[in-house]
Write a protein that holds these residues in place. Structure first.
Motif, short mmCIF file in Angstrom:
data_model
loop_
_atom_site.label_atom_id
_atom_site.label_comp_id
_atom_site.label_asym_id
_atom_site.label_seq_id
_atom_site.Cartn_x
_atom_site.Cartn_y
_atom_site.Cartn_z
N GLU A 167 55.75 2.89 -2.07
CA GLU A 167 57.07 1.79 -2.45
C GLU A 167 56.85 0.50 -2.23
N ASN A 168 56.37 -0.08 -1.12
CA ASN A 168 56.41 -1.18 -0.03
C ASN A 168 54.31 -1.29 -0.17
N ILE A 169 53.54 -1.56 -0.63
CA ILE A 169 52.94 -1.72 -1.32
C ILE A 169 51.62 -2.99 0.13
N PRO A 170 51.50 -2.59 1.31
CA PRO A 170 50.78 -4.13 1.85
C PRO A 170 49.45 -4.92 1.18
N LEU A 171 49.81 -5.16 -0.35
CA LEU A 171 48.83 -6.06 -0.66
C LEU A 171 50.06 -8.00 -1.04
N PRO A 172 49.64 -8.79 -0.98
CA PRO A 172 50.15 -9.59 -1.56
C PRO A 172 50.48 -9.69 -3.05
N ASN A 173 51.19 -10.20 -3.70
CA ASN A 173 51.36 -10.76 -5.55
C ASN A 173 49.91 -10.98 -6.14
N GLU A 174 49.59 -10.51 -7.94
CA GLU A 174 48.11 -10.39 -7.59
C GLU A 174 47.56 -9.81 -7.20
N ALA A 175 47.35 -9.53 -5.94
CA ALA A 175 45.66 -9.20 -5.63
C ALA A 175 44.96 -8.55 -6.16
N VAL A 176 45.38 -6.92 -7.58
CA VAL A 176 44.28 -6.29 -8.26
C VAL A 176 44.82 -6.40 -9.59
N ASP A 177 43.40 -5.59 -10.38
CA ASP A 177 43.09 -6.14 -11.99
C ASP A 177 43.80 -4.11 -12.88
N VAL A 178 43.61 -3.56 -11.55
CA VAL A 178 44.22 -2.12 -12.14
C VAL A 178 44.25 -1.33 -11.07
N ILE A 179 45.95 -0.73 -11.55
CA ILE A 179 45.61 -0.07 -10.20
C ILE A 179 45.90 2.17 -10.66
N ILE A 180 44.84 2.15 -10.22
CA ILE A 180 45.17 3.56 -10.68
C ILE A 180 46.09 4.46 -8.88
N SER A 181 45.80 5.48 -9.21
CA SER A 181 46.67 7.29 -8.49
C SER A 181 46.03 8.50 -9.85
N ASN A 182 46.50 9.37 -8.52
CA ASN A 182 46.01 10.53 -9.04
C ASN A 182 47.06 11.88 -9.03
N CYS A 183 48.10 12.31 -8.95
CA CYS A 183 49.09 13.24 -8.92
C CYS A 183 50.04 12.44 -7.63
#
Length: 303
Positions: A167-183
């Motif tokens: 809920e509070n990702i410790p990365l700056p804006n527009e830092a990644v191209d893809v978000i994944i998650s598994n359950c």
């Protein structure tokens, strides 16, 4: 909208949540109390992997045995996990294979929300290659230690594991191209905030590609209030309508939910039994409603 309300009385009545138990002192009506229960359960799952030969699946964290779990079984082909440390595979508590869903390309930056023992991060790192980067985010110290150990064994250097909450990702804006998650998103106490954070850290044109437990319709309140079934990936799951709404409200487009497996009545019977709930009264109201699904969305180029 679906809410998760687990009272202390329900916690007291719940069976053991896998390797550790949820006692009457738990106050499970706030986001932090829910996170505390999830952290304890998944920390114990990591410890189980490092201290025994058992696998840490959603099922045996409910039942305490090594039976094959309908949520986690058969997700990775043997050739895909070649070269990945065994402990990373044994610590997987997922319900899909988001690394295949995301169609990762060399040079991309990937973030795994709730990375656990690190299997999906390590698989992503292999797919994006040395010019890419794979981040894993987890709030559980035991899982982070296990993931970093697995990274060292793998020899992969384009990997970074971060401590924090989805809920509070410790990365700056527009830092990644893809978000994944598994359950993992089903375990959050504030799912709309997860979607907003995912949108924030994705670059324009970025992709949201997760595996999750999703409901075709709402489920009985007794299941919603079960500590064991919340930490077991079912009690906190969103309906497909809610999932679409939260992603759209966050700014995502091209939202798609693809069922990969609808759990059978026998699966439901096992889940209800493991949670100590009344199978005969609840099973008809659970039948055909719980599924694993791929959830895809995009951040517009002009966002």
């Amino acid at each position: 909208m679906t809410t998760t309300s687990i009272t202390p009385e329900k916690a007291a009545a719940a069976p053991c949540c896998g390797p550790t138990c949820c006692g009457p002192s738990e106050k499970l009506e706030t986001p932090e109390s829910l996170r505390s229960v999830v952290r304890e359960k998944y920390g114990a799952a990591a410890t189980r992997v490092t201290t025994s030969t058992g696998a840490a699946t959603c099922c045996n964290t409910l039942t305490g045995d090594d039976s094959v779990d309908p949520i986690t079984a058969g997700l990775y082909a043997s050739e895909q996990i070649d070269g990945i440390p065994e402990d990373a595979f044994r610590a997987s508590l997922g319900c899909g294979n988001p690394t295949m869903l995301a169609s990762l390309a060399p040079g991309e930056r990937v973030l795994d929300l709730g990375s656990g023992g690190g299997i999906d991060v390590l698989l992503s790192a292999k797919r994006v290659g040395p010019t890419g980067k794979a981040y894993g985010l987890d709030m559980t110290d035991e899982m982070l230690a296990l993931a970093r150990s697995n990274q060292a064994k793998s020899g992969l250097t384009n990997v970074e594991f971060l401590r924090g909450q989805i809920e509070n990702i410790p990365l700056p804006n527009e830092a990644v191209d893809v978000i994944i998650s598994n359950c993992v998103i089903n375990l959050s106490a504030d799912k709309p905030q997860v979607m907003r954070e995912a949108f924030r850290v994705l670059a324009p044109g970025g992709r949201f590609a997760v595996s999750d437990v999703v409901l075709r319709d709402d489920i009985p309140e007794e299941v919603r209030e079960s500590v064991a079934l919340f930490t077991g990936c079912v009690g906190g799951a969103l309906t497909d309508t809610e999932y679409r709404a939260y992603l759209t409200d966050a700014g995502f487009t091209s939202v798609d939910i693809e069922p990969t497996r609808v759990y059978s009545d026998e699966d439901g019977r096992k889940m209800l039994t493991s949670a100590g709930l009344d199978v005969e009264s609840l099973l008809p109201r659970l039948s055909g409603r719980v599924m694993s699904a791929f959830v895809r969305a995009e951040k517009p180029q002009t966002a």
